[in-house]
Scaffold this active site. Sequence first.
Site, mmCIF file in Angstrom:
data_model
loop_
_atom_site.group_PDB
_atom_site.id
_atom_site.type_symbol
_atom_site.label_atom_id
_atom_site.label_comp_id
_atom_site.label_asym_id
_atom_site.label_seq_id
_atom_site.Cartn_x
_atom_site.Cartn_y
_atom_site.Cartn_z
ATOM 1 C CB CYS A 33 -4.215 -13.336 -4.882
ATOM 2 S SG CYS A 33 -4.928 -12.003 -5.873
ATOM 3 C CE1 TYR A 50 7.048 -14.654 1.990
ATOM 4 C CE2 TYR A 50 6.619 -13.894 4.112
ATOM 5 C CZ TYR A 50 6.243 -13.817 2.735
ATOM 6 O OH TYR A 50 5.176 -13.195 2.184
ATOM 7 C CG ASP A 258 -3.334 -16.686 1.316
ATOM 8 O OD1 ASP A 258 -2.780 -15.447 1.019
ATOM 9 O OD2 ASP A 258 -2.622 -17.223 2.140
#
Length: 305
Positions: A33, A50, A258
Amino acid sequence: MTTFEKTPGWLDWYADPGRPEFQVPDGAVDAHCHVFGPGARFPYAPERKYTPCDASKDQLHALRDRLGFARNVIVQATCHGADNSAMLDALESSGGLARGVATVRPGIADAELRKLHEAGVRGVRFNFVKRLVDAAPRQDLLDVARRIAPYGWHVVVYFEAADLTGLRDFLLAIPVPLVVDHMGRPDVTKDPYGPEFEEFLGFLRARPDIWCKVTCPERLTVSGPPALDGERHAYRDVIPFARRVVEEFPDRVLWGTDWPHPNLTGHMPDDGLLVDFIPHIAPTPALQRGLLVDNPMRLYWPDAD
Ligand code: 0GY
């Protein structure tokens, strides 16, 4: 104060995940995570590909508790480059319930590595996904791997299936254990017994210290999320791939949410439903215990009772 505008089309994480029907075993670890920012406190890296929405340590700790996990492993996301501060801040506030995987640059001082170790870092990540990072010279990566070896750390590698052939020899030369993200991103429209996935399984067989995260069905799926009629078993096309890995390598597989799911375009998963995916890929209590407790504890908390 710097403010950041999210990448257009960015999907935010699910604020109110359903409670899973599958109860994870006591002591379960979410072994993949991230935290994002918050950008105002931990600015996103100039070289990022991003800009995500914020996803804080407190929100991550709350998700851990809601899904029934005891611990988690926070992997440095590429949007923070090699500035590990947000991840380290999350480790510090976890009360020992989180470990970290960092991104480091070649030539990092030994004192810095020692500090990362004391903070709970147990690995570094080498990312080969071209849309996420610019390629790093392989010699630099090997140098980093040699530097971390004395700490007992591993290297988490993220690559796509089509790139494995070109990377294989280099990866096998890395002198510390490897952990492969997201099953090497197979194309799940192909045969799980076909040459591409066989090549991946052959890679896992090549060394006994290569681990595999059977993660990200929401990223790999083509058939998609659960139907709106309430079906809870989503991502059916990913099951045969993940199950093959779990059944052949029961003592070196890891699972993670994730969260907060960077770069998804189709849909954002309900993390509760992701947990309900687990018994489909690890159908017995023994496999579940290995995947969720024994394996991640051996890798990240080897000294725990
Ligand atoms: C993941 C997957 C992705 C992104 C990153 O660090 C990252 O930016 O890992 C992805 O875009 O596939 O594991 O979170």
